[in-house]
Write an enzyme that holds these catalytic residues in place. Structure first.
Site, short mmCIF file in Angstrom:
data_model
loop_
_atom_site.label_atom_id
_atom_site.label_comp_id
_atom_site.label_asym_id
_atom_site.label_seq_id
_atom_site.Cartn_x
_atom_site.Cartn_y
_atom_site.Cartn_z
N ARG A 270 -12.85 4.71 -14.00
CA ARG A 270 -12.11 4.11 -15.10
C ARG A 270 -13.13 3.42 -15.84
O ARG A 270 -14.23 2.73 -15.36
CB ARG A 270 -11.05 3.43 -14.44
CG ARG A 270 -10.15 4.29 -13.52
CD ARG A 270 -9.88 3.13 -12.60
NE ARG A 270 -8.89 4.00 -11.28
CZ ARG A 270 -7.63 4.44 -11.30
NH1 ARG A 270 -7.09 4.10 -12.39
NH2 ARG A 270 -7.24 5.10 -10.52
N GLY B 114 0.97 -1.08 0.11
CA GLY B 114 -0.17 -0.07 -0.13
C GLY B 114 0.86 1.26 -0.16
O GLY B 114 0.25 2.51 0.07
N ASP C 198 -7.96 -0.33 -16.48
CA ASP C 198 -8.17 0.23 -15.14
C ASP C 198 -7.52 1.51 -15.26
O ASP C 198 -7.25 2.20 -14.15
CB ASP C 198 -7.79 -0.74 -14.32
CG ASP C 198 -6.30 -1.38 -14.36
OD1 ASP C 198 -6.27 -1.93 -15.48
OD2 ASP C 198 -5.30 -1.26 -13.78
#
Length: 491
Positions: free
Chosen positions: A180, A123, A249
């Site tokens: 997206r 992350g 994406d």
């Protein structure tokens, strides 16, 4: 704490659209750079944020009271392979601000810690990719290309593990939205027609409000996104820009450039140029970008089939016709971009062939993309400057043949030479973020904690159409030993 008057239109969608999650605090946030002008445009107190308070907020250590942090769900085709669940694995949306022009803008922390979509990732973001995205997104904005923007970059005081240990950083991204093609695919893959409908309605309201009154708003939405993406990719092509990872994406339905990973600007012109270290087959090579955009838009069309018409066959026919129209819309946008670069104020039948001929000559000689068009701009007002164009070509005869044809074409125009020169200089930049320069500032920051080169390069590329004689070194292509042939994703 500085007030952030956030709104949360995306957060008002059903719970399955996102996960509520808070940023993970970091050890020692330190401001690298705040985009003061953009902060002011967003109605924020730039002076208050350009210091420890802003570092704490943009690192995720302090959450403004008005924020409602979420990670957005989406799917996507990655290099042609469908992945049904991706989502924001290291990005957290704090909320939306209405800027001074009345536009809604997402404020997102990138590298802010793990989310339910992290898929074994940490992350986090490393400093290098954060600086790259800051530089290139702001350069693109200055070049006039629709793009996400850089609001802030903050060091975390922690290391992240990639091939080696690197300084960690958090990037604050501003976008018209983070919706997206892959967001639509997330719901379509689950057979969630009502989810697709709710998302489409949200996109129409947010990005294409004029479509609300259309007899078939969902077909109109598809056509609007096709037009926006066609225009965007035409601008990329006009600057020699290579996105590098045009997965579904990574394609915004708002028509903005998003997700600056292994992106780069071409130097020596070669239509097959690839920089991305993971694009082994050249899927997203420079010349393939229009085709890949159309492919991505076809995936969007598939998700909208149930909404376009109750009769699946009729819906499919309408969607196919819309996608088939991409090429004509792209070619129109591309010719518009190129005519401006060539100094043409009118449209003539031979323009497409003339443009093609120059690029063929550039490819044979490996002429520098940016320098060729900048030199051509000067030659528009002074034929003696044609020699500067010829010097960029290994085969000067190729350049001379083009220049002769170009001069004959200009004879059919009424604009004054000086007017043409200024118009061309306004679309043909003197400066782009050349790959070796970007890598040099990253090295200085990562290895020496020296951000002065970053600041200097940022100042140059955010004023790309000015001559800046004191910064002339930034115009030059890489020497052979400086060439960067591969760029990398930041994950």
């Amino acid at each position: 704490m500085t007030r952030f008057p956030f709104e949360h239109s995306y957060g008002q969608l059903p719970d399955r659209f996102f996960a509520k999650v808070s940023p993970t605090p970091v050890a020692a946030p330190r401001m690298i750079r705040l985009n003061r002008a953009l902060a002011a445009d967003l109605g924020l107190d730039a002076a208050a944020l350009d210091g420890p308070e802003g570092a704490a907020i943009f690192a995720g250590n302090q959450i403004p009271p008005e924020a409602e942090p979420i990670a957005i769900a989406y799917a996507g085709h990655q290099f042609g392979q469908f992945v049904p669940q991706l989502g924001d694995g290291r990005a957290i949306l704090l909320g939306e601000l209405i800027d001074r022009e009345g536009h809604r803008r997402d404020i997102q922390l990138k590298g802010a810690g793990r989310t339910p979509f992290s898929r074994r990732g940490d992350g986090r973001a490393a400093l290098g990719p954060v600086l790259r995205e800051y530089l290139i997104s702001e350069a693109m904005a200055a070049l006039g290309v629709p793009t996400t923007r850089a609001l802030a970059a903050v060091l975390t005081g922690e290391q992240v593990a990639r091939e080696t240990f690197l300084p960690g950083a958090v990037f604050t991204r501003v976008a018209a939205s983070h919706i997206r093609v892959g967001t639509f695919q997330f719901f379509a893959a689950r057979g969630d027609v009502e989810g697709v409908r709710a998302l489409a309605d949200h996109v129409i309201t947010r990005h294409y409000p004029a479509l609300a009154g259309e007899a078939n708003p969902y077909l109109a939405l598809l056509n609007a996104v096709i037009g926006a993406v066609a225009a965007l990719v035409a601008q990329w092509m006009g600057l020699g820009f290579i996105h590098g990872v045009m997965n579904t994406d990574n394609m915004s339905v708002a028509g903005e450039t998003i997700d600056y990973g292994p992106c780069a600007f071409m130097e020596a012109y070669d239509p097959e140029t690839v920089f991305s270290s993971i694009d082994h087959g050249g899927r997203y090579a420079y010349n393939n970008q229009p085709l890949m955009a159309q492919w991505n838009l076809a995936r969007l069309a598939e998700t909208l089939i149930p909404l376009i018409d109750p009769d699946p066959q009729q819906a499919l026919t309408l969607a196919r016709a819309a996608i088939a129209g991409f090429d004509a819309r792209f070619q129109e946008a591309y010719l518009t971009v190129m005519r401006k670069k060539f100094g043409f104020f009118t449209q003539q039948e031979e323009d497409a062939a003339l443009i093609k001929n120059l690029f063929a000559a550039m490819a044979r000689s490996g002429a520098d993309f940016t320098l060729t068009f900048r030199a051509l701009s000067e030659a528009a007002a002074d034929p003696e400057q044609e020699e500067a164009v010829r010097r960029l070509f290994a085969n000067a005869e190729d350049a001379s043949a083009f220049l002769d044809a170009w001069r004959k074409r200009l004879e059919r125009e009424e604009a004054e030479p000086g007017t043409r020169r200024e118009a061309m200089r306004a679309v043909n930049p003197a400066y782009i973020p050349r790959n070796h320069r970007v890598e040099a500032v990253i090295t200085a920051a990562v290895e020496r904690d020296d951000f002065a080169p970053f600041e200097e390069l940022l100042a140059v590329v955010t004023n790309p159409y000015a001559d800046q004689p004191e910064m002339a070194k930034y115009r030059e292509p890489a020497a052979p030993h400086e060439r960067v042939t591969q760029t990398f994703c930041g994950t």
